[in-house]
Design a protein around this motif. Structure first.
Motif, PDB file in Angstrom:
ATOM      1  N   LEU A 166      -2.280 -17.506  16.715  1.00 41.94           N
ATOM      2  CA  LEU A 166      -1.162 -18.261  16.139  1.00 41.94           C
ATOM      3  C   LEU A 166       0.027 -17.345  15.909  1.00 41.94           C
ATOM      4  CD1 LEU A 166      -2.911 -20.670  13.603  1.00 41.94           C
ATOM      5  CD2 LEU A 166      -2.293 -21.042  15.980  1.00 41.94           C
ATOM      6  N   VAL A 169       2.055 -16.995  18.961  1.00 45.95           N
ATOM      7  CA  VAL A 169       2.968 -18.110  19.197  1.00 45.95           C
ATOM      8  C   VAL A 169       4.276 -17.848  18.460  1.00 45.95           C
ATOM      9  CG1 VAL A 169       3.354 -20.566  18.851  1.00 45.95           C
ATOM     10  CG2 VAL A 169       1.114 -19.766  19.578  1.00 45.95           C
ATOM     11  N   ARG A 171       5.464 -14.955  17.770  1.00 48.41           N
ATOM     12  CA  ARG A 171       6.172 -13.869  18.465  1.00 48.41           C
ATOM     13  C   ARG A 171       6.886 -14.395  19.707  1.00 48.41           C
ATOM     14  NH1 ARG A 171       2.470  -9.198  19.989  1.00 48.41           N
ATOM     15  NH2 ARG A 171       4.458  -8.421  20.786  1.00 48.41           N
ATOM     16  N   ILE A 172       6.213 -15.302  20.435  1.00 48.85           N
ATOM     17  CA  ILE A 172       6.840 -15.890  21.630  1.00 48.85           C
ATOM     18  C   ILE A 172       8.153 -16.588  21.247  1.00 48.85           C
ATOM     19  CG2 ILE A 172       6.598 -17.846  23.226  1.00 48.85           C
ATOM     20  CD1 ILE A 172       5.248 -15.534  24.368  1.00 48.85           C
ATOM     21  N   PHE A 173       8.153 -17.236  20.081  1.00 50.72           N
ATOM     22  CA  PHE A 173       9.365 -17.930  19.642  1.00 50.72           C
ATOM     23  C   PHE A 173      10.272 -17.026  18.818  1.00 50.72           C
ATOM     24  CE2 PHE A 173       6.666 -21.745  20.420  1.00 50.72           C
ATOM     25  CZ  PHE A 173       7.439 -22.248  21.446  1.00 50.72           C
ATOM     26  N   TRP A 264      -3.910 -31.369   6.018  1.00 46.56           N
ATOM     27  CA  TRP A 264      -4.007 -31.143   7.462  1.00 46.56           C
ATOM     28  C   TRP A 264      -5.348 -30.577   7.874  1.00 46.56           C
ATOM     29  CZ3 TRP A 264      -4.964 -25.997   8.135  1.00 46.56           C
ATOM     30  CH2 TRP A 264      -4.533 -25.129   7.104  1.00 46.56           C
ATOM     31  N   ASP A 266      -8.971 -29.642   8.997  1.00 48.78           N
ATOM     32  CA  ASP A 266     -10.019 -30.337   9.731  1.00 48.78           C
ATOM     33  C   ASP A 266     -11.336 -29.753   9.254  1.00 48.78           C
ATOM     34  OD1 ASP A 266     -11.401 -31.827  11.499  1.00 48.78           O
ATOM     35  OD2 ASP A 266     -10.814 -30.706  13.277  1.00 48.78           O
TER      36      ASP A 266
ATOM     37  N   LEU B  51       4.987  -9.903  25.080  1.00 49.79           N
ATOM     38  CA  LEU B  51       4.002  -9.736  23.995  1.00 49.79           C
ATOM     39  C   LEU B  51       3.457  -8.308  24.005  1.00 49.79           C
ATOM     40  CD1 LEU B  51       1.931 -13.050  24.024  1.00 49.79           C
ATOM     41  CD2 LEU B  51       3.499 -12.247  22.262  1.00 49.79           C
ATOM     42  N   MET B  75       5.892 -19.988  27.150  1.00 49.41           N
ATOM     43  CA  MET B  75       4.517 -19.591  27.459  1.00 49.41           C
ATOM     44  C   MET B  75       3.548 -20.672  26.998  1.00 49.41           C
ATOM     45  SD  MET B  75       2.757 -16.294  27.896  1.00 49.41           S
ATOM     46  CE  MET B  75       1.060 -15.807  27.775  1.00 49.41           C
ATOM     47  N   PHE B  77      -0.613 -21.048  26.545  1.00 48.92           N
ATOM     48  CA  PHE B  77      -1.834 -20.250  26.535  1.00 48.92           C
ATOM     49  C   PHE B  77      -3.027 -21.080  26.991  1.00 48.92           C
ATOM     50  CE2 PHE B  77       1.012 -18.452  23.366  1.00 48.92           C
ATOM     51  CZ  PHE B  77       0.962 -17.099  23.649  1.00 48.92           C
ATOM     52  N   GLU B  79      -5.558 -21.799  25.173  1.00 50.01           N
ATOM     53  CA  GLU B  79      -5.811 -22.773  24.111  1.00 50.01           C
ATOM     54  C   GLU B  79      -4.461 -23.358  23.697  1.00 50.01           C
ATOM     55  OE1 GLU B  79      -5.490 -19.563  23.237  1.00 50.01           O
ATOM     56  OE2 GLU B  79      -7.387 -18.753  23.974  1.00 50.01           O
ATOM     57  N   ARG B  81      -3.149 -23.706  20.822  1.00 51.11           N
ATOM     58  CA  ARG B  81      -2.542 -22.892  19.755  1.00 51.11           C
ATOM     59  C   ARG B  81      -1.492 -23.670  18.967  1.00 51.11           C
ATOM     60  NH1 ARG B  81      -2.075 -16.632  21.805  1.00 51.11           N
ATOM     61  NH2 ARG B  81      -4.056 -16.565  22.910  1.00 51.11           N
ATOM     62  N   LEU B  82      -1.817 -24.894  18.588  1.00 52.28           N
ATOM     63  CA  LEU B  82      -0.910 -25.656  17.730  1.00 52.28           C
ATOM     64  C   LEU B  82      -1.151 -25.216  16.294  1.00 52.28           C
ATOM     65  CD1 LEU B  82      -1.421 -29.188  19.305  1.00 52.28           C
ATOM     66  CD2 LEU B  82       0.278 -27.449  19.892  1.00 52.28           C
ATOM     67  N   MET B  83      -0.115 -25.291  15.468  1.00 53.29           N
ATOM     68  CA  MET B  83      -0.282 -24.963  14.054  1.00 53.29           C
ATOM     69  C   MET B  83      -0.966 -26.146  13.384  1.00 53.29           C
ATOM     70  SD  MET B  83       1.136 -22.040  13.978  1.00 53.29           S
ATOM     71  CE  MET B  83       1.582 -21.385  15.581  1.00 53.29           C
ATOM     72  N   PRO B  84      -2.181 -25.957  12.861  1.00 57.79           N
ATOM     73  CA  PRO B  84      -2.924 -27.117  12.345  1.00 57.79           C
ATOM     74  C   PRO B  84      -2.248 -27.768  11.138  1.00 57.79           C
ATOM     75  CG  PRO B  84      -4.101 -25.065  11.874  1.00 57.79           C
ATOM     76  CD  PRO B  84      -2.962 -24.720  12.797  1.00 57.79           C
ATOM     77  N   TRP B  85      -1.348 -27.025  10.465  1.00 59.79           N
ATOM     78  CA  TRP B  85      -0.724 -27.571   9.255  1.00 59.79           C
ATOM     79  C   TRP B  85       0.572 -28.318   9.563  1.00 59.79           C
ATOM     80  CZ3 TRP B  85      -1.712 -22.374  10.053  1.00 59.79           C
ATOM     81  CH2 TRP B  85      -0.634 -21.626  10.516  1.00 59.79           C
ATOM     82  N   PHE B  94       8.932 -26.248  16.987  1.00 57.58           N
ATOM     83  CA  PHE B  94       8.805 -24.821  16.679  1.00 57.58           C
ATOM     84  C   PHE B  94       9.832 -23.969  17.418  1.00 57.58           C
ATOM     85  CE2 PHE B  94       5.498 -21.642  15.312  1.00 57.58           C
ATOM     86  CZ  PHE B  94       5.325 -22.212  14.069  1.00 57.58           C
ATOM     87  N   GLY B  95      10.029 -24.298  18.709  1.00 56.43           N
ATOM     88  CA  GLY B  95      10.844 -23.416  19.539  1.00 56.43           C
ATOM     89  C   GLY B  95      12.328 -23.719  19.500  1.00 56.43           C
ATOM     90  N   TRP B 124      -1.698 -35.349  13.180  1.00 54.74           N
ATOM     91  CA  TRP B 124      -2.105 -33.957  13.002  1.00 54.74           C
ATOM     92  C   TRP B 124      -2.766 -33.457  14.282  1.00 54.74           C
ATOM     93  CZ3 TRP B 124       0.060 -31.956   9.002  1.00 54.74           C
ATOM     94  CH2 TRP B 124       0.215 -32.676   7.818  1.00 54.74           C
ATOM     95  N   ARG B 126      -5.499 -31.995  14.662  1.00 54.78           N
ATOM     96  CA  ARG B 126      -6.936 -32.261  14.691  1.00 54.78           C
ATOM     97  C   ARG B 126      -7.264 -33.663  15.202  1.00 54.78           C
ATOM     98  NH1 ARG B 126      -7.404 -35.365   9.682  1.00 54.78           N
ATOM     99  NH2 ARG B 126      -6.065 -34.382   8.126  1.00 54.78           N
ATOM    100  N   ARG B 140       5.878 -28.193  23.737  1.00 54.98           N
ATOM    101  CA  ARG B 140       6.444 -27.152  22.866  1.00 54.98           C
ATOM    102  C   ARG B 140       7.095 -26.042  23.694  1.00 54.98           C
ATOM    103  NH1 ARG B 140       2.308 -24.020  19.130  1.00 54.98           N
ATOM    104  NH2 ARG B 140       1.644 -23.267  21.158  1.00 54.98           N
ATOM    105  N   ALA B 141       6.445 -25.699  24.812  1.00 56.80           N
ATOM    106  CA  ALA B 141       6.980 -24.614  25.640  1.00 56.80           C
ATOM    107  C   ALA B 141       8.225 -25.068  26.396  1.00 56.80           C
ATOM    108  CB  ALA B 141       5.918 -24.133  26.617  1.00 56.80           C
TER     109      ALA B 141
END
Lengths: 272, 256
Positions: A166, A169, A171-173, A264, A266, B51, B75, B77, B79, B81-85, B94-95, B124, B126, B140-141
């Motif tokens: 996470l 991510v 850092r990418i942004f 949020w 899970d 990176l 980018m 990935f 996975e 890699r979504l922010m679960p919150w 985000f971007g 969410w 999840r 998102r990318a």
């Protein structure tokens, strides 16, 4: 599906009982014990002098409330816990965040704090009294010290445990340090942080008793000492009951506030 | 133009993941990089994305050296890699957090509509399936309209049906802004469906074995005879790539 509908009238009757059972299951044991003791003393199977009956304890609480002394004690204790909790949380959060995020600070701070953590906080009492006097300052500081460590510890390790994936991510942004903290590290560590707040609050309640033992003129801890010195176990139990209610209520409030912040998640939900 | 000039990467543990790799990618080109595990293909993407920093050599985009993550480079990935919150729309936002709120909102809605998840904006992470979550990661990318999109085995964790579906979907998304795409994959079929050019890499140390440009008409049919011929050709290359020089033969399955 049709099964459920056919059984609906029966189920609703049973459902009411079942829902009472869910919430009420935990009440059976304490209420049963209290009633049992009440009956045992009423029937003169026991004399209830050293362990007063629940009715006598509540009568004492009531009397203390009516003559105006209880609100004073409650306020004094609540005030100390609130101040100590506030200072402890602030210091624990700041130092925990710094030492979790910044390796240099961790190498500098952490060994000392870990060493201090292993000193039972009560051992500081004589020192605190010498330094800060017998009055409020030393009490609040003792509580703050107790609250500090679980929060510092939990936050540092939670930050170090944040998923690298996470962070990448972020850092990418091209997140700045501040964004990385507020948008990723803070939310990611929130679950363990909230647990540490609750643990800290519990310790705060524990330490306020120790603090009030060391010479207070007011507060629930004073009431405990007073009950012992004047040989009134009902007063002691009244004070303990007040502690239980206050502790449970404040913890419940924290849990309530955190539930929304963590909706949020899970997470594992045990079966009924 | 994305230029990589003799890029090398040696990790602190001494492993030489990449040695002297040079490559140029034209604007709007879809390049696939295939190879077995340990051939340095993911390392390559991490160097381009900023990176990680190369041990030697350099990467540049239109002459600007790439030394840290840049807004022109997106980018995805392996996975999601979504922010679960964060809700789905906040994740996509985000971007583009520097844009005014109203523009953010319209861009997020547009991006979610493009990946077919407009109705999931307030959900969410999840609550999504693996394929849906990876679509959100694509949104998102792409929401910041990058010049270059890097994809690190983006569909490898999905089941075969969802994977084929998302491969087609990725091409649809490419048509909107036509970014340069560099796709790292171990799936030859995926490379053949998507790419204009395919680079086969080999390990120890990671380097390019061969470059091929499959002349297949688009849209590409996975069952087409020519498609299958290309697939066998590439399989053979991968098989050779995984064979240690003069040493014992590894099973081709291990390379793929």
């Amino acid at each position: 599906m049709s099964d459920l509908q056919e059984n609906a009238p029966v189920a609703s009757g049973g459902g009411g009982f079942a829902s009472l059972g869910r919430g009420g299951l935990g009440l059976i044991l304490p209420i049963g014990l209290a009633l049992g003791w009440e009956v045992a003393v009423a029937l003169h199977w026991a004399d209830g002098r050293l362990l007063p009956t629940p009715s006598k304890v509540f009568a004492t609480l009531w009397a203390l409330g009516v003559d105006g002394t209880l609100p004073g004690h409650l306020w004094a204790t609540l005030h100390r816990v609130a101040l100590g909790f506030l200072f402890g949380v602030t210091a624990g959060t700041l130092l925990g965040a710094v030492s979790g995020y910044w390796t240099l600070a961790r190498r500098l701070l952490d060994p000392t704090l870990q060493a201090l953590r292993n000193i039972p906080s009560i051992a500081w009492v004589p020192m605190f009294i010498l330094w800060f006097g017998i009055f409020e300052t030393s009490k609040v500081i003792l509580i703050a010290v107790g609250v500090f460590f679980p929060i510092y510890l939990a936050l540092t390790s939670a930050i170090l445990g944040v998923d690298r994936k996470l962070v990448e991510v972020g850092r990418i942004f091209r997140f700045s340090h501040r964004e990385m903290i507020t948008r990723i590290l803070l939310p990611a560590t929130l679950p363990s942080y909230i647990v540490s707040l609750r643990a800290g609050l519990g310790l705060g309640w524990m330490f306020v008793v120790a603090a009030e033992f060391m010479g207070a003129e007011e507060g629930l801890g004073f009431l405990l000492v007073d009950g012992q010195q004047t040989g009134r176990p009902a007063t002691i139990l009244a004070s303990i009951t007040a502690f239980a209610i206050l502790g449970k209520t404040t913890d419940w409030l924290l849990a309530l506030l955190s539930a929304r912040a963590l909706r949020w998640q899970d997470s594992f939900k045990p079966a009924e | 133009m994305l230029d990589l000039v003799s890029l090398s990467k040696r990790y602190p543990n001494g492993l030489l993941a990449l040695e002297g790799l040079s490559l140029s990618v034209a604007p709007g080109e879809i390049l696939a990089i295939v190879g077995g595990s340990g051939c340095g293909k993911s390392t390559l993407l991490r160097l381009i994305s900023g990176l990680d920093a190369p041990t030697s050599g350099r990467a540049s985009l239109d002459g600007t050296p790439l030394t840290a993550p840049r807004p022109e480079i997106g980018m995805v990935f392996q996975e999601p890699r979504l922010m679960p919150w964060l809700s789905i729309d906040d994740n996509v936002g985000f971007g583009i957090r520097h844009l005014p709120a109203s523009e953010q909102k319209s861009r997020i809605n547009e991006a979610l509509a493009r990946v077919g998840l407009a109705s999931h904006a307030g959900h969410w992470p999840r609550e999504l399936s693996g394929g849906q979550a990876q679509r959100v990661a694509l949104a998102r990318a792409l929401v910041g309209r990058p010049q270059v999109l890097l994809l690190d085995e983006p569909f490898s964790a999905l089941d075969a049906l969802t994977r084929a579906d998302l491969q087609d979907h990725l091409l649809e998304l490419w048509h909107y802004d036509r970014p340069t795409m560099i796709l790292v994959t171990h799936d030859i079929e995926e490379a053949l469906v998507l790419a204009d050019r395919i680079v086969v890499m080999q390990p120890n140390p990671g380097r390019i074995r061969v470059e091929v440009t499959p002349h297949l008409a688009r849209p590409r049919d996975r069952l087409d005879h020519e498609f299958q011929e290309w697939k066998y050709k590439l399989l053979a290359e991968l098989d050779h790539a995984s064979r240690p020089p003069g040493g014992e033969e590894l099973s081709p399955a291990a390379a793929i």
